[in-house]
Design a protein around this motif. Structure first.
Motif, mmCIF file in Angstrom:
data_model
loop_
_atom_site.group_PDB
_atom_site.id
_atom_site.type_symbol
_atom_site.label_atom_id
_atom_site.label_comp_id
_atom_site.label_asym_id
_atom_site.label_seq_id
_atom_site.Cartn_x
_atom_site.Cartn_y
_atom_site.Cartn_z
ATOM 1 N N GLN A 123 0.839 -1.207 0.000
ATOM 2 C CA GLN A 123 0.000 0.000 0.000
ATOM 3 C C GLN A 123 0.870 1.251 0.000
ATOM 4 O O GLN A 123 0.610 2.216 -0.709
ATOM 5 C CB GLN A 123 -0.897 0.030 1.250
ATOM 6 N N ALA A 124 1.912 1.191 0.849
ATOM 7 C CA ALA A 124 2.816 2.332 0.956
ATOM 8 C C ALA A 124 3.576 2.533 -0.353
ATOM 9 O O ALA A 124 3.782 3.664 -0.792
ATOM 10 C CB ALA A 124 3.784 2.132 2.123
ATOM 11 N N GLU A 154 9.543 3.239 -8.720
ATOM 12 C CA GLU A 154 9.426 2.065 -7.856
ATOM 13 C C GLU A 154 10.731 1.835 -7.082
ATOM 14 O O GLU A 154 10.708 1.545 -5.882
ATOM 15 C CB GLU A 154 9.081 0.838 -8.703
ATOM 16 N N PHE A 201 2.543 1.720 -3.342
ATOM 17 C CA PHE A 201 1.596 2.297 -4.309
ATOM 18 C C PHE A 201 1.419 3.787 -4.054
ATOM 19 O O PHE A 201 1.431 4.605 -4.970
ATOM 20 C CB PHE A 201 0.253 1.568 -4.219
ATOM 21 N N PHE A 202 1.281 4.145 -2.790
ATOM 22 C CA PHE A 202 1.095 5.547 -2.412
ATOM 23 C C PHE A 202 2.260 6.410 -2.912
ATOM 24 O O PHE A 202 2.053 7.449 -3.540
ATOM 25 C CB PHE A 202 0.961 5.639 -0.885
ATOM 26 N N LEU A 203 3.474 5.961 -2.661
ATOM 27 C CA LEU A 203 4.645 6.751 -3.072
ATOM 28 C C LEU A 203 4.737 6.848 -4.588
ATOM 29 O O LEU A 203 5.033 7.908 -5.140
ATOM 30 C CB LEU A 203 5.931 6.136 -2.504
ATOM 31 N N ARG A 204 4.449 5.741 -5.277
ATOM 32 C CA ARG A 204 4.511 5.764 -6.743
ATOM 33 C C ARG A 204 3.406 6.660 -7.303
ATOM 34 O O ARG A 204 3.599 7.352 -8.301
ATOM 35 C CB ARG A 204 4.389 4.346 -7.300
ATOM 36 N N ALA A 205 2.246 6.654 -6.642
ATOM 37 C CA ALA A 205 1.131 7.482 -7.102
ATOM 38 C C ALA A 205 1.424 8.975 -6.908
ATOM 39 O O ALA A 205 0.656 9.826 -7.340
ATOM 40 C CB ALA A 205 -0.148 7.103 -6.370
#
Lengths: 248, 400
Positions: free
Chosen positions: B355-356, B367, B358-362
């Motif tokens: 989740q974390a 990656e 994904f959050f940073l990539r978003a």
């Protein structure tokens, strides 16, 4: 700016979105409303590029480019921003450090030089004031120990820092008291311009008292079943979603 | 002359350290060294195989002291380049000598346990004896650097640090250098006097197929504080044995560790805290990140002796495995014989928080960089406990 055509999306073999079509132009504010399980958050996740979802058919173009071909980070760098329904806590990673990395990766993508430490701090000061986020929160670990309202304000703070073209607000009003709601909506409104667009995903009409939409769409069973102006939200609030179900 | 590790040990002169006779005898009686190397059937070596180590062909490095003193720097430096050691001029209140001047009275309190310590007791080639006078507050940190180079090199050292009453000091210890099929067995005895305070940051970052055995024995007297941060980054083979003896009331002990392994690295952390006296606290926190086919071991034991009441002992171990083939063997242990104590222990192992990530990539972060940020974030509470800004900077580079 954003064009979604006949989008079908499944998760673990279950189809959630069943032919969704939507177009958003620069300068517009769209709201998507709908009952639980209609596919609202799925739409938000698919736009951001979450990998758990499988797009089985349909297209999404963003500024003329195929969004579905882009990685999660590419979408963000191109200007898609998702304000999370449940912002993630990341112990040990400071809010400021994380934002600095994000801004500079986006700037590098655009061929711009990295922001100086001084300019970055000026920006932090300016943008955190916009959502009344305490400066001390900016230097703490990402969302760690933040209250529900602080987490949501932090999302809008990040949005203000990153200046996206398309902001997708996924249930940003959930868990907010009325004061926090006003602050969050005020932040979103302040960031509105002719060049960017906002997609507000919400359950309740309440948020739309503060962020006035140009269009309201009703998402039901994976499809947009009704589109109207801001008055549609009021009608929904009054009659409930059963009205849509029976009208179908 | 060269031979296997056992031959190597036998050919060494008996240790010149003035160990108490009883200790030497105990070491000689240590069956592990005399007859066989421990195997995975021995509990203390269940997850660490010594076959390769036993078969190492080794030649001891020559121990000598360089006449040239080190120039002064922002720390008081002691450097071992293979066996040659260099030393800075110590300030008032600090005494640095070669090991023949070790304080034998302090040693009467020692015990020698297990294979690594037996080899060290019988064959240590030397070491430094550091004494800090009572009430001395050292401003500069003492920095000991071990740099082993070459092939088939072997180095066995026994250091001692005696901290007088109400003295305080900061120590930095480094293990580095590039060597192949080499062996080091470096033991520290820390004697922390009443009311004294020692903060130690240890960095293990050797390159090549080096087999590093590191022992720290800590003897704490009344109201003393001891903190040790052990940071192990990408070492081929490391075995850490830390044993704390909280001998009198009012002590505080902090043992933090961060280990990062990749490829076929093997990193083993064994800790043992003996709470022998009442009203003491200990805080232990180890974090590991393993990728590729790396293996890690965490075995942390806390023993609270009878009548050692009002002990507050905390132990935590958390690990992240970045690949399907990485392995961690975690064993937290508690042994309590007193009835009025607060002890906790726990160990978790998982993957990177998706989740974390994904959050940073978003938010536009790649990656690779997001993964790096999450690992640094995970290690932050350990790295944050390191006092030396010099080491903190080095760590950030190591973590990249």
């Amino acid at each position: 700016m954003l064009k979604i055509t006949d989008l079908h999306v499944s998760i673990n073999g279950t189809e959630i979105l069943k032919g969704l079509t939507l177009e958003i132009k620069a300068g517009e504010v769209h709201a998507i409303m709908g009952p639980n399980g209609a596919g609202k958050s799925t739409l938000a996740s698919v736009l951001a590029g979450k990998e758990d979802y499988e797009v089985t058919s349909g297209t999404i173009t963003f500024e003329g480019q195929d969004l579905l071909e882009m990685s999660i980070e590419e979408r963000a760098r191109e200007g898609v921003f998702l304000a999370f329904q449940y912002p993630v806590e990341i112990p040990g990673v400071s809010n400021v450090n994380f934002l600095k990395t994000a801004i500079n990766e986006i700037r590098e993508h655009k061929g711009l030089p990295a922001l100086s430490a001084k300019d970055f701090l000026t920006l932090v000061k300016e943008k955190s004031a916009l959502v009344a986020l305490d400066a001390s929160l900016a230097s703490r670990a990402v969302n760690e120990g933040f209250s529900g309202g602080e987490k949501k304000r932090n999302e809008i703070f990040q949005m203000a820092m990153l200046e996206p073209k398309l902001a997708v607000l996924d249930e940003t009003d959930s868990g907010l008291d009325i004061d926090a709601l006003r602050i969050v909506a005020g932040g979103v409104n302040a960031l509105k311009s002719k060049e960017n667009a906002t997609l507000v995903i919400t359950h309740y009409q309440r948020l739309l008292d503060y962020i006035i939409p140009d269009f309201v769409h009703v998402l039901y069973d994976g499809k947009i079943v009704k589109t109207g102006g801001k008055e549609l939200a009021l009608e929904l609030e009054e009659k409930g979603y059963d009205w849509i179900k029976t009208a179908e | 002359m060269s031979g296997t590790l056992i031959d190597f040990c036998k050919q060494l002169e008996p240790t010149q350290l003035n160990l108490p006779a009883a200790l030497l005898q105990a070491a000689k009686d240590g069956v592990e060294f005399q007859h066989h190397f421990p195997t995975t059937r021995d509990e203390a070596w269940k997850y660490t195989r010594l076959g390769r180590v036993a078969a190492l062909k080794l030649s001891p490095v020559k121990i000598n002291q360089s006449a040239a003193p080190l120039p002064s720097s922002d720390s008081i430096d002691i450097i071992f380049e293979n066996g040659t050691w260099y030393c800075a001029e110590p300030p008032a209140g600090l005494h640095i000598d070669f090991s023949s001047d070790l304080d034998s009275t302090a040693w009467n309190a020692c015990t020698i346990q297990g294979h690594v310590q037996h080899i060290n007791a019988l064959t240590a080639q030397g070491g430094v004896a550091i004494r800090i006078d009572a009430n001395t507050k050292l401003i500069k940190p003492i920095r000991i650097i071990h740099r082993l180079q070459g092939e088939h090199t072997g180095l066995i050292l026994h250091h001692q640090l005696v901290l007088g009453n109400h003295a305080s000091a900061q120590l930095e210890v480094f293990f580095e250098g590039t060597s192949e099929d080499s062996y080091a067995n470096v033991l520290f005895d820390f004697f922390i006097g009443p009311g004294a305070d020692l903060h130690t940051d240890m960095v293990q970052h050797t390159k090549g197929t080096h087999y590093g055995f590191h022992t720290q024995r800590i003897y704490q007297q009344k109201d003393s504080t001891f903190a040790l941060q052990t940071l192990t980054a990408n070492t081929h083979f490391t075995r850490n044995e830390i044993e704390v003896f909280s001998q009198e009331e009012g002590t505080h002990t902090q043992l933090y560790g961060a280990f990062i392994g990749r490829e076929t690295n093997h990193i083993d952390n064994h800790t043992y805290v003996h709470h022998m006296a009442p009203n003491c606290t200990s805080d232990e926190n180890y974090k590991g990140v393993l990728s590729d086919k790396a293996t890690g071991v965490f075995n942390g034991k806390v023993k609270v002796y009878q009548d050692a009441q009002k002990i507050n002992a905390y132990q935590s171990n958390k690990n992240i495995l970045l690949s399907d083939q990485a392995t961690i063997n975690a064993k937290p242990e508690l042994e309590i014989y007193a009835d009025d104590v607060k002890c906790s222990h726990g160990s978790t192992t998982g993957q990177l928080d998706q989740q974390a990530l994904f959050f940073l990539r978003a938010r536009g972060i790649s990656e690779a960089k997001a993964t790096d940020m999450l690992i640094k974030g995970f290690m932050a509470e350990i790295v944050g406990a390191v006092k030396s800004s010099h080491i903190q900077e080095a760590l950030h580079t190591l973590l990249d």
